[in-house]
Scaffold this motif. Structure first.
Motif, PDB file in Angstrom:
ATOM      1  N   ALA A 152      56.148  58.328  99.211  1.00 25.64           N
ATOM      2  CA  ALA A 152      57.199  57.386  99.631  1.00 25.64           C
ATOM      3  C   ALA A 152      56.965  56.014  98.988  1.00 25.64           C
ATOM      4  O   ALA A 152      57.906  55.365  98.538  1.00 25.64           O
ATOM      5  CB  ALA A 152      57.221  57.276 101.148  1.00 25.64           C
ATOM      6  N   PHE A 153      55.705  55.569  98.924  1.00 24.00           N
ATOM      7  CA  PHE A 153      55.430  54.245  98.347  1.00 24.00           C
ATOM      8  C   PHE A 153      55.388  54.259  96.825  1.00 24.00           C
ATOM      9  O   PHE A 153      55.603  53.234  96.190  1.00 24.00           O
ATOM     10  CB  PHE A 153      54.142  53.663  98.933  1.00 24.00           C
ATOM     11  N   ASP A 154      55.120  55.447  96.240  1.00 23.25           N
ATOM     12  CA  ASP A 154      55.155  55.566  94.774  1.00 23.25           C
ATOM     13  C   ASP A 154      56.507  55.124  94.226  1.00 23.25           C
ATOM     14  O   ASP A 154      56.588  54.525  93.161  1.00 23.25           O
ATOM     15  CB  ASP A 154      54.938  57.034  94.355  1.00 23.25           C
ATOM     16  N   ARG A 155      57.546  55.417  94.956  1.00 25.40           N
ATOM     17  CA  ARG A 155      58.892  55.054  94.501  1.00 25.40           C
ATOM     18  C   ARG A 155      59.035  53.557  94.293  1.00 25.40           C
ATOM     19  O   ARG A 155      59.903  53.098  93.578  1.00 25.40           O
ATOM     20  CB  ARG A 155      59.941  55.499  95.519  1.00 25.40           C
ATOM     21  N   PHE A 156      58.205  52.797  94.982  1.00 26.42           N
ATOM     22  CA  PHE A 156      58.282  51.332  94.851  1.00 26.42           C
ATOM     23  C   PHE A 156      57.126  50.806  94.004  1.00 26.42           C
ATOM     24  O   PHE A 156      56.923  49.598  93.911  1.00 26.42           O
ATOM     25  CB  PHE A 156      58.244  50.683  96.246  1.00 26.42           C
ATOM     26  N   GLY A 157      56.358  51.729  93.436  1.00 29.75           N
ATOM     27  CA  GLY A 157      55.215  51.309  92.624  1.00 29.75           C
ATOM     28  C   GLY A 157      54.123  50.648  93.446  1.00 29.75           C
ATOM     29  O   GLY A 157      53.369  49.816  92.950  1.00 29.75           O
ATOM     30  N   ILE A 158      54.035  51.022  94.728  1.00 27.77           N
ATOM     31  CA  ILE A 158      53.020  50.414  95.608  1.00 27.77           C
ATOM     32  C   ILE A 158      51.939  51.450  95.906  1.00 27.77           C
ATOM     33  O   ILE A 158      52.245  52.599  96.236  1.00 27.77           O
ATOM     34  CB  ILE A 158      53.674  49.937  96.936  1.00 27.77           C
ATOM     35  N   ARG A 159      50.684  51.006  95.770  1.00 32.59           N
ATOM     36  CA  ARG A 159      49.582  51.913  96.077  1.00 32.59           C
ATOM     37  C   ARG A 159      49.191  51.825  97.542  1.00 32.59           C
ATOM     38  O   ARG A 159      49.280  50.758  98.158  1.00 32.59           O
ATOM     39  CB  ARG A 159      48.377  51.582  95.217  1.00 32.59           C
ATOM     40  N   VAL A 160      48.757  52.954  98.078  1.00 34.92           N
ATOM     41  CA  VAL A 160      48.312  52.981  99.468  1.00 34.92           C
ATOM     42  C   VAL A 160      46.875  53.511  99.509  1.00 34.92           C
ATOM     43  O   VAL A 160      46.411  54.136  98.555  1.00 34.92           O
ATOM     44  CB  VAL A 160      49.215  53.888 100.338  1.00 34.92           C
ATOM     45  N   GLY A 161      46.173  53.233 100.604  1.00 35.40           N
ATOM     46  CA  GLY A 161      44.820  53.765 100.760  1.00 35.40           C
ATOM     47  C   GLY A 161      44.620  54.221 102.197  1.00 35.40           C
ATOM     48  O   GLY A 161      45.159  53.615 103.128  1.00 35.40           O
ATOM     49  N   GLN A 162      43.858  55.289 102.342  1.00 29.54           N
ATOM     50  CA  GLN A 162      43.651  55.859 103.681  1.00 29.54           C
ATOM     51  C   GLN A 162      42.429  55.237 104.359  1.00 29.54           C
ATOM     52  O   GLN A 162      41.369  55.125 103.757  1.00 29.54           O
ATOM     53  CB  GLN A 162      43.449  57.354 103.531  1.00 29.54           C
ATOM     54  N   LEU A 163      42.582  54.851 105.613  1.00 28.70           N
ATOM     55  CA  LEU A 163      41.454  54.355 106.409  1.00 28.70           C
ATOM     56  C   LEU A 163      41.401  55.143 107.701  1.00 28.70           C
ATOM     57  O   LEU A 163      42.360  55.115 108.474  1.00 28.70           O
ATOM     58  CB  LEU A 163      41.653  52.878 106.759  1.00 28.70           C
ATOM     59  N   LEU A 164      40.295  55.848 107.930  1.00 35.48           N
ATOM     60  CA  LEU A 164      40.178  56.627 109.162  1.00 35.48           C
ATOM     61  C   LEU A 164      39.109  56.021 110.062  1.00 35.48           C
ATOM     62  O   LEU A 164      38.014  55.703 109.595  1.00 35.48           O
ATOM     63  CB  LEU A 164      39.821  58.079 108.830  1.00 35.48           C
ATOM     64  N   PHE A 165      39.432  55.867 111.322  1.00 35.81           N
ATOM     65  CA  PHE A 165      38.522  55.191 112.250  1.00 35.81           C
ATOM     66  C   PHE A 165      38.145  56.068 113.431  1.00 35.81           C
ATOM     67  O   PHE A 165      38.940  56.896 113.878  1.00 35.81           O
ATOM     68  CB  PHE A 165      39.209  53.959 112.848  1.00 35.81           C
ATOM     69  N   THR A 166      36.942  55.840 113.928  1.00 41.62           N
ATOM     70  CA  THR A 166      36.598  56.331 115.265  1.00 41.62           C
ATOM     71  C   THR A 166      36.254  55.096 116.088  1.00 41.62           C
ATOM     72  O   THR A 166      36.173  53.990 115.564  1.00 41.62           O
ATOM     73  CB  THR A 166      35.370  57.254 115.243  1.00 41.62           C
ATOM     74  N   ARG A 167      36.024  55.280 117.351  1.00 36.10           N
ATOM     75  CA  ARG A 167      35.715  54.176 118.251  1.00 36.10           C
ATOM     76  C   ARG A 167      34.544  53.332 117.720  1.00 36.10           C
ATOM     77  O   ARG A 167      34.573  52.109 117.738  1.00 36.10           O
ATOM     78  CB  ARG A 167      35.378  54.742 119.643  1.00 36.10           C
ATOM     79  N   ALA A 168      33.517  54.042 117.222  1.00 37.92           N
ATOM     80  CA  ALA A 168      32.314  53.335 116.777  1.00 37.92           C
ATOM     81  C   ALA A 168      32.614  52.365 115.635  1.00 37.92           C
ATOM     82  O   ALA A 168      31.957  51.334 115.512  1.00 37.92           O
ATOM     83  CB  ALA A 168      31.264  54.349 116.331  1.00 37.92           C
ATOM     84  N   ASP A 169      33.605  52.670 114.828  1.00 37.09           N
ATOM     85  CA  ASP A 169      33.889  51.796 113.679  1.00 37.09           C
ATOM     86  C   ASP A 169      34.424  50.444 114.100  1.00 37.09           C
ATOM     87  O   ASP A 169      34.389  49.491 113.335  1.00 37.09           O
ATOM     88  CB  ASP A 169      34.908  52.458 112.745  1.00 37.09           C
ATOM     89  N   VAL A 170      34.973  50.365 115.290  1.00 39.71           N
ATOM     90  CA  VAL A 170      35.479  49.065 115.723  1.00 39.71           C
ATOM     91  C   VAL A 170      34.583  48.435 116.776  1.00 39.71           C
ATOM     92  O   VAL A 170      34.650  47.239 117.019  1.00 39.71           O
ATOM     93  CB  VAL A 170      36.940  49.175 116.225  1.00 39.71           C
ATOM     94  N   GLU A 171      33.707  49.232 117.412  1.00 43.68           N
ATOM     95  CA  GLU A 171      32.846  48.660 118.457  1.00 43.68           C
ATOM     96  C   GLU A 171      31.507  48.180 117.905  1.00 43.68           C
ATOM     97  O   GLU A 171      30.962  47.205 118.380  1.00 43.68           O
ATOM     98  CB  GLU A 171      32.613  49.680 119.571  1.00 43.68           C
ATOM     99  N   ASP A 172      30.990  48.892 116.916  1.00 43.50           N
ATOM    100  CA  ASP A 172      29.715  48.486 116.345  1.00 43.50           C
ATOM    101  C   ASP A 172      29.962  47.324 115.373  1.00 43.50           C
ATOM    102  O   ASP A 172      30.818  47.406 114.508  1.00 43.50           O
ATOM    103  CB  ASP A 172      29.105  49.688 115.595  1.00 43.50           C
TER     104      ASP A 172
END
Ligand code: GLU
Length: 366
Positions: free
Chosen positions: A87-107
């Motif tokens: 969907a974003f390729d159509r606009f020439g925009i790159r996207v990146g995936q970020l996956l989180f668990t609870r620990a990634d925001v608490e630690d």
């Protein structure tokens, strides 16, 4: 320019039968792209992995077992990213995936890593697309819903606005499906128990969070300075309208500005355990206000500290100058004392940025 976190609930991206509505995703990506193109910074939190996994596997009902849900998330997440990417390729925009668990925001350390990754993506004009890491997150390490995750992303990124898009037009005074008197609440200045009571009566169909988690998200993000809008993802041009301050859905006023929040944290959070001593040039620059502290001006360290700790800044005569959040830990900073910012990477093998304390992370002696 604004920094905006947009959360898309499963009910917005997929129809009743849990199949992804690609035309809808294309439209929503177009809305984000339009804002991105004029210079706004967009961060996406996208649900839908488990629902997509279910439709890819041809399973009618969602299985209850956690391992099966983990499997569905694994299958669905890669599909979800592919659809966003296209969907974003159509606009020439790159996207990146970020996956989180609870620990990634608490630690704390992992929180800072998450912040660095987000900042790097945003500054390279990549649109981050975040989701909970459902494939590996078991009960104790799950956040459980993306309303909460998107609020934490708004905090981590100091966003101005968090938009929670769902299949409902917003928060109502009663459940609109059963009570014809139910009215849309357009503005909320303060979240109180009465409002929480109203929210507990309403739920949405295919997603995880009801209005209760949206109110909790509004509290978390509002305290960190973000305005929060809960609106229907089906309303035309809803993202730009929410940003323009138009009346779409329910708008929760922020209780503080992001800068006030950060500065209050510096003053009232954990007391500094360490001091950075700076030379007279850096002291003069800091006293004149509005500038960051660079490693070139630091001449000594007293006490140990981690990245993200609050430290005291003093002149070499021992005069208190400021308090601030430090971006390098003790051993890193010890190696780059007096080093010009463009030489940091040569000494450490990497750089965490040009500044030791950013001016937005510093409260000066008044
Ligand atoms: N992380 C879940 C998914 O992508 C959604 C959680 C939520 O809807 O809040 O399937």
């Amino acid at each position: 320019m604004a920094r905006i976190v947009v959360k898309f609930g499963t009910s917005v991206l997929a129809g009743e039968r849990a199949e992804l509505d690609e035309a809808r995703v294309a439209d929503l990506a177009g809305q984000c792209a339009a804002l991105h193109e004029v210079g706004h910074e967009v961060i996406i939190c996208s649900s839908g992995a488990i629902a997509l996994g279910r439709s890819r596997m041809g399973l009618g009902r969602a299985p209850r077992g956690l391992p099966e849900r983990q499997m569905l998330a694994a299958v669905g997440q890669s599909r979800l990213m592919r659809v966003w990417e296209e969907a974003f390729d159509r606009f020439g925009i790159r996207v990146g995936q970020l996956l989180f668990t609870r620990a990634d925001v608490e630690d704390r350390r992992r929180y800072l890593n998450a912040r660095d990754a987000l900042e790097a993506m945003v500054s390279h004009r990549v649109i981050p697309i975040a989701n909970e890491n459902d494939a590996v997150a078991t009960a104790e390490i799950r956040l459980g819903d993306n309303d909460t995750l998107s609020a934490l992303l708004a905090v981590v990124s100091s966003a101005d606005l968090l938009i929670l898009l769902t299949d409902q037009p917003g928060l109502f005074t009663a459940d609109p499906r059963v009570d014809p008197e139910a009215r849309l609440i357009t503005d909320v200045d303060r979240i109180d128990d009465a409002l929480r009571g109203v929210a507990s009566d309403s739920v949405s169909g295919v997603g995880t969070g009801g209005m209760v988690t949206k109110i909790r998200a509004a509290e978390i993000a509002g305290r960190a300075g973000a305005t929060v809008v809960v609106a229907s993802g089906h309303a035309p041009d809803v993202i730009a309208r929410a940003l323009a301050g138009e009346s779409v859905g329910t708008r929760f006023a922020a209780t503080e500005t992001p800068l006030e929040h950060r500065k209050r944290w510096i003053l009232t959070g954990p007391a500094p355990r360490a001091t950075l001593v700076v030379d007279s040039g850096a002291a003069r620059v800091l006293r004149s206000g509005g500038r960051s502290l660079l490693p070139a001006g630091v001449v000594g360290l007293q006490g140990a500290f981690d990245r993200g700790d609050t430290v005291t800044v003093e002149s070499s005569e021992g005069t208190f100058l400021a308090r601030g959040i430090v971006r390098y830990d003790h051993s890193e900073l010890a190696s780059i004392l007096g080093v010009r910012s463009d030489g940091i990477a040569a000494v450490l093998g990497y750089s965490r940025g040009d500044v030791v304390i950013h001016r937005n992370d510093m409260v000066l002696e008044q």
